[in-house]
Structure formats: structure tokens, C-alpha cells
Design an enzyme around this catalytic site. Structure first.
Site, PDB file in Angstrom:
ATOM      1  N   HIS A 289      44.969  42.859  50.061  1.00 29.62           N
ATOM      2  CA  HIS A 289      43.649  42.758  49.223  1.00 29.62           C
ATOM      3  C   HIS A 289      42.919  41.756  49.429  1.00 29.62           C
ATOM      4  O   HIS A 289      43.244  40.886  50.026  1.00 29.62           O
ATOM      5  CB  HIS A 289      44.099  42.939  47.656  1.00 29.62           C
TER       6      HIS A 289
ATOM      7  N   CYS B 252      36.879  43.349  47.157  1.00 28.91           N
ATOM      8  CA  CYS B 252      38.366  44.203  47.121  1.00 28.91           C
ATOM      9  C   CYS B 252      38.085  45.544  47.427  1.00 28.91           C
ATOM     10  O   CYS B 252      38.802  46.204  48.200  1.00 28.91           O
ATOM     11  CB  CYS B 252      38.868  44.058  45.626  1.00 28.91           C
TER      12      CYS B 252
ATOM     13  N   HIS C  67      40.231  45.933  40.037  1.00 24.93           N
ATOM     14  CA  HIS C  67      40.569  45.482  41.254  1.00 24.93           C
ATOM     15  C   HIS C  67      41.278  46.509  41.953  1.00 24.93           C
ATOM     16  O   HIS C  67      42.208  47.067  41.381  1.00 24.93           O
ATOM     17  CB  HIS C  67      41.508  44.051  40.974  1.00 24.93           C
TER      18      HIS C  67
END
Length: 356
Positions: free
Chosen positions: A331, A271, A319
Site C-alpha cells: 500500500h 493509496c 484507505h
């Protein structure tokens, strides 16, 4: 009473098993006991988890793996910085040692020349000199040379001290590097363990149940804009500047590429690796981890989001995605789920940062 009647009424004597028969009997007895224990244990064992419970455990393991991945990324960055610092200290120590050796050689040559002439008394040298003025000039020069020699000796001593300090700092940095490498191994092992546990749990599901889990995960992550969707239309909201537009364009180009923990492109990403690569393509250097990227720009509220902003999720900021407008982001979700478009509402929002 006759002996044969005693024998007829006497209770038969039990005979113990011996040899192979004894071993067979013992084996059967143990097998019976084991079977009974198994049945009893089966009766008391917890019921097999439902597919929904397995899926929830897998999701939790994937999240834990991502937390460990960001720690791994941070430890890797710190270890690289320690290696760079250690190399710089060693290079500087080598350069100063070379200069020290040159200074020592110069002092050695001067000392040798001084030794050769040390036995002649200055008055004798004056008497032997055909030109007293020339002698006095030479004596003044030698005095100045002596001052320079004293200064050179002081300089050598100072250089020796500086080199000793450099070497001590290098030893300290080496200790720090060893600690950071240990952290790196620990976080790497943790990631691998979490992912292996997730795979084992998924293996307990039927093929149909696994397919259902992947479909539900895709739905939860925005329906899964994948490799086939790289030509997906851009968001209707314009990026605030050219660099943000470049970062968003890079992210669209990464759609469908696989998630690989620790990866920063160009063929795979995790990520924070994706957001770092996207902004690197725009000429901006971001730090490596989610918990450092959130401090890499100006904080903005959820209502102020614009394309190119970094959006962060979960307590602990574990994240990150790249906002593209319309409540959507691009993402890298997790292992097995490629880079995709997803709503920012799918995870607990933790904050946002505007890079440029």
C-alpha cells in the site's frame, strides 16, 4: 513667621515628565505591563505537548488528509465526467445547428422559387402550356413538393426545439461542473492545510525525535519495504488467476515509490491510485476512490482473502491496499512514507473486495 521658614516647611511640588522624558516613561511602563502579562500568561499556559502527543496529532492529521484526499479524488473524477458530458452536449448542439442551417437554406431556396412563380394563375399556366398532360404532371409534382415543404418546416421546428433542449441541458451541466470544481478546490485546500499542520507539528520536535517518529511509523507500517526491496520475494500464496497475479506484480514493482496525494502513477501514488494502477496494468478499470473501489467486485471476508484482493480500512473506507498473501499487503501509506509491504492488522479492517 518669616517667609523663608514657610518655604522650608512647604512640601516640594511634584513635576510631571514632559517631552522625551514623558515618552520614555510611558514606554517603560508599557514594557513593564507587557512583561507582567507575559509572565502571568506563561504561568497559566498549557504545558508544551510531549513528543508522544505531537506524534499522535501528526498521525491524526495524516489520516484526516487521506480522508480529504479521497474526497478530492472523487470530486476530480466527477468534475472530469461533467466536463466530458458538457463537451458532448456542446458538440451535439453544434452538429444539429449545422443540420438546421442546411434545412433552412433548402427552405429558403424553395420559398424563393415559389415566390417567383406565385403571380401566375394556375388556369393561365394551363392555357399557356403547349402540353396539358405535362402541366398536370407538374402540378401534381408541386403538390407533392408542397407536402414535402410542410414536412421540412415541421422538421425545422422540431430541430429548433431539440437544440434548445440541448442548450438547456448544457447550461445545467455547466452549473453542476461549477459546483464540482468548487468541491475540488475545497478538498484540495483541506488536504494542503492538514499536511501543512502536520509539518508544523513535526518541526516542533528535535531531529532525534523526528527520526524516532519515522522509525516508529515505519515499524507500524510493516518495517518499510522500500525502493531497495523491489526484489523482495513474492508471497507463498499463489494468486487465484493471471490478472490478479499481474496486479500483484505491478504492486511489487511500485515498492519504494513516493506517496503523493492525488497521484495514480507511474512515478508516485496515493493509496487508491496505487490499487487502480495495479489493476489497470492487468487490464481492469477500477473507479478512482476507496469508497467506490470497495463496490467494484465481489465482497470477501477476511478469512477468504487471496492475492490481488483489495483490502480496506477505517470507518468510512478511507484507505486501501492490495493483498499479497500471508496477512500482508502492499500500500501507499501517507506522505513521507513510500509504497511498502505491511500487515493488514496494522489498521482497523473495513472490508475486502475481489476484483476478478
Amino acid at each position: 513667621m518669616p517667609r523663608h521658614r514657610d518655604a522650608a516647611h512647604r512640601k516640594p511640588k511634584q513635576r510631571l515628565f514632559t517631552g522625551p522624558a514623558a515618552r520614555t516613561a510611558a514606554t517603560l511602563a508599557l514594557a513593564g505591563a507587557a512583561t507582567a502579562a507575559t509572565l502571568e500568561g506563561a504561568a497559566q499556559a498549557d504545558p508544551r505537548p510531549t513528543p508522544a502527543q505531537v506524534e499522535a496529532q501528526v498521525d491524526r492529521l495524516y489520516h484526516d488528509a487521506e480522508v480529504a484526499t479521497e474526497k478530492y479524488n472523487g470530486a476530480k473524477e466527477e468534475a472530469a465526467a461533467s466536463e466530458k458530458a458538457l463537451d458532448a452536449l456542446r458538440d451535439e448542439a453544434a452538429r444539429r445547428t449545422e443540420r438546421l442551417n442546411t434545412a433552412r437554406d433548402a427552405l429558403g431556396s424553395y420559398a424563393t422559387a415559389q415566390y417567383r412563380s406565385a403571380g401566375i394563375d394556375p388556369a393561365v399556366r394551363l392555357a399557356l402550356s403547349s402540353d396539358p398532360d405535362q402541366y398536370l404532371e407538374r402540378a401534381s409534382y408541386e403538390d407533392r413538393a408542397g407536402d414535402r415543404q410542410a414536412s421540412a418546416i415541421s422538421g425545422v421546428r422540431r430541430q429548433i426545439g431539440d437544440i434548445a433542449q440541448l442548450r438547456a441541458r448544457a447550461e445545467d451541466e455547466l452549473t453542476v461542473l461549477a459546483s464540482r470544481r468548487a468541491d475540488l478546490r475545497k478538498h484540495k485546500d483541506e488536504v494542503r492545510t492538514k499536511l501543512a499542520d502536520a509539518r508544523k507539528l513535526l518541526a516542533t520536535l528535535t531531529a532525534e525525535q523526528r527520526a524516532g517518529y519515522e522509525r516508529s511509523a515505519d515499524a507500524a507500517h510493516g518495517g518499510g519495504a522500500t525502493r531497495a526491496d523491489r526484489s523482495a520475494p513474492r508471497g507463498s500464496v499463489a494468486a487465484p488467476n493471471a490478472r490478479a497475479a499481474q496486479a500483484v506484480g505491478f504492486a511489487y514493482g511500485a515498492l519504494g515509490k513516493p506517496y503523493v496525494w492525488g497521484a495514480t502513477g507511474p512515478s508516485s501514488f496515493d493509496c487508491s491510485g496505487l490499487t487502480m494502477a495495479a489493476w489497470r496494468a492487468a487490464g481492469v478499470s477500477l473507479p478512482r476512490t476507496t469508497y467506490t473501489q470497495i463496490n467494484a467486485g465481489q465482497r470477501v471476508s477476511r478469512s477468504e482473502l487471496a492475492p490481488g484482493d483489495l483490502v480496506f480500512f477505517y470507518p468510512g473506507v478511507t484507505h486501501v491496499g492490495l493483498y499479497i498473501g500471508g496477512g500482508q499487503m502492499i500500500h501507499a501509506p501517507r506522505p513521507g512514507a513510500p509504497v511498502r509491504i505491511a500487515p493488514i492488522s496494522e489498521m482497523p479492517f473495513a472490508g475486502a473486495t475481489r476484483v476478478a
